[in-house]
Design a protein around this motif. Sequence first.
Motif, mmCIF file in Angstrom:
data_model
loop_
_atom_site.group_PDB
_atom_site.id
_atom_site.type_symbol
_atom_site.label_atom_id
_atom_site.label_comp_id
_atom_site.label_asym_id
_atom_site.label_seq_id
_atom_site.Cartn_x
_atom_site.Cartn_y
_atom_site.Cartn_z
ATOM 1 N N GLY A 21 1.293 -0.741 0.085
ATOM 2 C CA GLY A 21 -0.314 -0.268 0.223
ATOM 3 C C GLY A 21 0.602 0.527 -0.244
ATOM 4 N N VAL A 22 -0.011 2.179 -1.124
ATOM 5 C CA VAL A 22 0.952 3.306 -0.930
ATOM 6 C C VAL A 22 0.507 4.490 0.005
ATOM 7 N N TYR A 51 -4.329 9.480 -3.174
ATOM 8 C CA TYR A 51 -2.483 9.236 -2.814
ATOM 9 C C TYR A 51 -1.761 10.632 -3.695
ATOM 10 N N LYS A 76 -8.330 3.892 -7.130
ATOM 11 C CA LYS A 76 -9.188 4.068 -7.135
ATOM 12 C C LYS A 76 -9.893 5.466 -7.639
ATOM 13 N N TYR A 186 -7.301 -3.396 3.939
ATOM 14 C CA TYR A 186 -6.360 -2.565 4.125
ATOM 15 C C TYR A 186 -5.843 -1.992 5.203
ATOM 16 N N LEU A 189 -1.646 -3.612 9.232
ATOM 17 C CA LEU A 189 -0.650 -3.275 10.636
ATOM 18 C C LEU A 189 -1.522 -2.800 11.699
ATOM 19 N N VAL A 190 -2.839 -2.569 11.363
ATOM 20 C CA VAL A 190 -3.374 -1.582 12.628
ATOM 21 C C VAL A 190 -2.342 0.124 12.488
ATOM 22 N N ALA A 212 4.421 -7.839 13.388
ATOM 23 C CA ALA A 212 3.547 -7.595 11.515
ATOM 24 C C ALA A 212 3.621 -8.507 10.782
ATOM 25 N N ILE A 227 -2.424 -5.681 2.797
ATOM 26 C CA ILE A 227 -1.777 -4.546 1.755
ATOM 27 C C ILE A 227 -1.078 -3.134 2.511
ATOM 28 N N PRO A 228 -0.474 -4.256 3.718
ATOM 29 C CA PRO A 228 0.765 -3.168 4.511
ATOM 30 C C PRO A 228 1.641 -2.006 3.785
ATOM 31 N N ASN A 239 7.940 -7.651 5.568
ATOM 32 C CA ASN A 239 6.557 -7.854 5.329
ATOM 33 C C ASN A 239 6.225 -8.667 4.146
HETATM 34 N N1 LIG Z 1 -9.978 2.244 0.439
HETATM 35 C C1 LIG Z 1 -9.560 2.400 1.652
HETATM 36 O O1 LIG Z 1 -10.384 3.702 2.083
HETATM 37 C C2 LIG Z 1 -8.405 2.875 2.266
HETATM 38 C C3 LIG Z 1 -7.904 2.952 3.277
HETATM 39 C C4 LIG Z 1 -6.544 2.941 4.123
HETATM 40 C C5 LIG Z 1 -5.866 2.364 3.604
HETATM 41 N N2 LIG Z 1 -5.407 2.048 2.369
HETATM 42 C C6 LIG Z 1 -4.693 1.232 1.490
HETATM 43 O O2 LIG Z 1 -3.834 0.527 2.527
HETATM 44 C C7 LIG Z 1 -2.945 0.261 2.843
HETATM 45 C C8 LIG Z 1 -2.026 -0.029 3.856
HETATM 46 O O3 LIG Z 1 -2.831 0.939 5.079
HETATM 47 P P1 LIG Z 1 -2.071 1.862 6.582
HETATM 48 O O4 LIG Z 1 -1.036 2.929 5.383
HETATM 49 O O5 LIG Z 1 -3.570 3.317 6.197
HETATM 50 O O6 LIG Z 1 -1.866 1.065 7.578
HETATM 51 P P2 LIG Z 1 -0.446 0.289 7.633
HETATM 52 O O7 LIG Z 1 -0.540 -0.905 6.195
HETATM 53 O O8 LIG Z 1 -1.760 -1.010 8.907
HETATM 54 O O9 LIG Z 1 0.478 0.021 8.542
HETATM 55 C C9 LIG Z 1 1.309 1.122 8.195
HETATM 56 C C10 LIG Z 1 2.377 1.500 9.136
HETATM 57 O O10 LIG Z 1 3.135 0.793 9.640
HETATM 58 C C11 LIG Z 1 4.612 1.169 9.616
HETATM 59 N N3 LIG Z 1 5.094 -0.312 8.823
HETATM 60 C C12 LIG Z 1 4.927 -1.215 8.051
HETATM 61 N N4 LIG Z 1 5.760 -2.199 8.224
HETATM 62 C C13 LIG Z 1 5.880 -2.626 9.478
HETATM 63 C C14 LIG Z 1 6.920 -3.054 10.237
HETATM 64 N N5 LIG Z 1 6.611 -4.874 9.860
HETATM 65 N N6 LIG Z 1 6.596 -3.164 11.469
HETATM 66 C C15 LIG Z 1 6.427 -2.330 12.380
HETATM 67 N N7 LIG Z 1 5.544 -1.100 11.642
HETATM 68 C C16 LIG Z 1 5.603 -1.235 10.286
HETATM 69 C C17 LIG Z 1 5.181 1.969 8.425
HETATM 70 O O11 LIG Z 1 5.844 2.431 8.495
HETATM 71 P P3 LIG Z 1 6.928 2.356 7.877
HETATM 72 O O12 LIG Z 1 6.487 2.910 6.182
HETATM 73 O O13 LIG Z 1 8.213 3.673 8.069
HETATM 74 O O14 LIG Z 1 7.465 1.308 7.951
HETATM 75 C C18 LIG Z 1 3.237 3.026 9.035
HETATM 76 O O15 LIG Z 1 3.505 3.552 9.730
HETATM 77 C C19 LIG Z 1 -2.507 1.922 2.636
HETATM 78 O O16 LIG Z 1 -0.933 2.404 2.385
HETATM 79 C C20 LIG Z 1 -3.709 1.986 1.420
HETATM 80 O O17 LIG Z 1 -2.555 1.591 -0.094
HETATM 81 C C21 LIG Z 1 -6.886 2.279 1.675
#
Ligand SMILES: NC(=O)c1ccc[n+]([C@@H]2O[C@H](COP(=O)([O-])OP(=O)(O)OC[C@H]3O[C@@H](n4cnc5c(N)ncnc54)[C@H](OP(=O)(O)O)[C@@H]3O)[C@@H](O)[C@H]2O)c1
Length: 272
Positions: A21-22, A51, A76, A186, A189-190, A212, A227-228, A239
């Motif tokens: 995820g970006v 984004y 999207k 999505y 990883l909370v 993770a 999609i982390p 990951n």
């Molecule tokens: N459709 C929708 O409405 C919607 C909404 C939200 C998100 N999304 C999609 O879902 C994707 C993922 O969700 P998200 O970005 O909100 O949150 P997430 O993937 O749950 O968490 C990302 C956070 O966790 C950290 N992280 C990543 N890998 C880690 C690991 N192995 N250990 C500890 N921390 C870690 C990242 O920091 P670092 O970058 O520093 O590693 C970042 O701060 C988004 O990028 C997006 O593509 C979609």
Amino acid sequence: MKPQPYKTLNSGVEMPLLGLGVFDMHHKEAEQAVEWALETGYRLIDTASMYENELQIGNAIRTSSVAREEIFLTTKVNDKDQGYASTLRAFDHSLELLQTDYVDLYLIHWPIKAARKETWKALEKIYESGKARAIGVANYLEPFLDELFTYSEIVPAINQVEFSPFLYLENLKSKCEKLGIVLQAYTPLVRGLKMNNNLLQSLAKKYEKTPAQIILRWSIQHGVSPIPKSSNLLRIKENFDIFDFEISANDMKLLNMLNEDFRVVDNPMELL
Ligand SMILES: NC(=O)c1ccc[n+]([C@@H]2O[C@H](COP(=O)([O-])OP(=O)(O)OC[C@H]3O[C@@H](n4cnc5c(N)ncnc54)[C@H](OP(=O)(O)O)[C@@H]3O)[C@@H](O)[C@H]2O)c1
């Protein structure tokens, strides 16, 4: 390492279950993260018009040594662009920025009440044109899916929702399975908020993995596509390193029991 798992979507397209995820990555950061992810082995990239990094994602894919056909690219439609004609225009603009003549998956980003029907009709048109190999929705909890089925001609291939052991949407998962819709997780990883949880810590020790990796493996074993997001090379690699172990059925149950309806993003039922 074992090969990464793929699922066949209802449109017949193969999708890798794990993606990058970006969200919240800007310009060079996004380009660099996608470059690292493709080198690591990721083949699914999840972006969105909202984004504001489609151009950089496009640059990274265009200059990569990985063939475009091997990459599963999702974008999207932004809330402000919802509606029939405006979605068609927004889609063409996304293709331009992404520097590609098709996407693998095009999603409605949010079920905006006034426009979601017309937006879905536009997605069906785009799918028929062949410029999106699959179409789907995001944030469609059960009532939104029920409404969609009153007018849709095409069943969404994907429903992308917030999903983690702390928000284990069991009913939505089984509904999607019955309908032939793949659930995509999505914020899997909370956003790092629950890494100190005792069960995650103890399972991480037991399986010699990180918290993770335990969460992502849990999603994969549920047949859900996580999609982390990470823009850190070590965490991008961490990951992806989840295909060489299996969580036992009993530990899967314990992880399911972490559910506490914990959301990082707004509840779609409350934001119509
Ligand atoms: N459709 C929708 O409405 C919607 C909404 C939200 C998100 N999304 C999609 O879902 C994707 C993922 O969700 P998200 O970005 O909100 O949150 P997430 O993937 O749950 O968490 C990302 C956070 O966790 C950290 N992280 C990543 N890998 C880690 C690991 N192995 N250990 C500890 N921390 C870690 C990242 O920091 P670092 O970058 O520093 O590693 C970042 O701060 C988004 O990028 C997006 O593509 C979609």
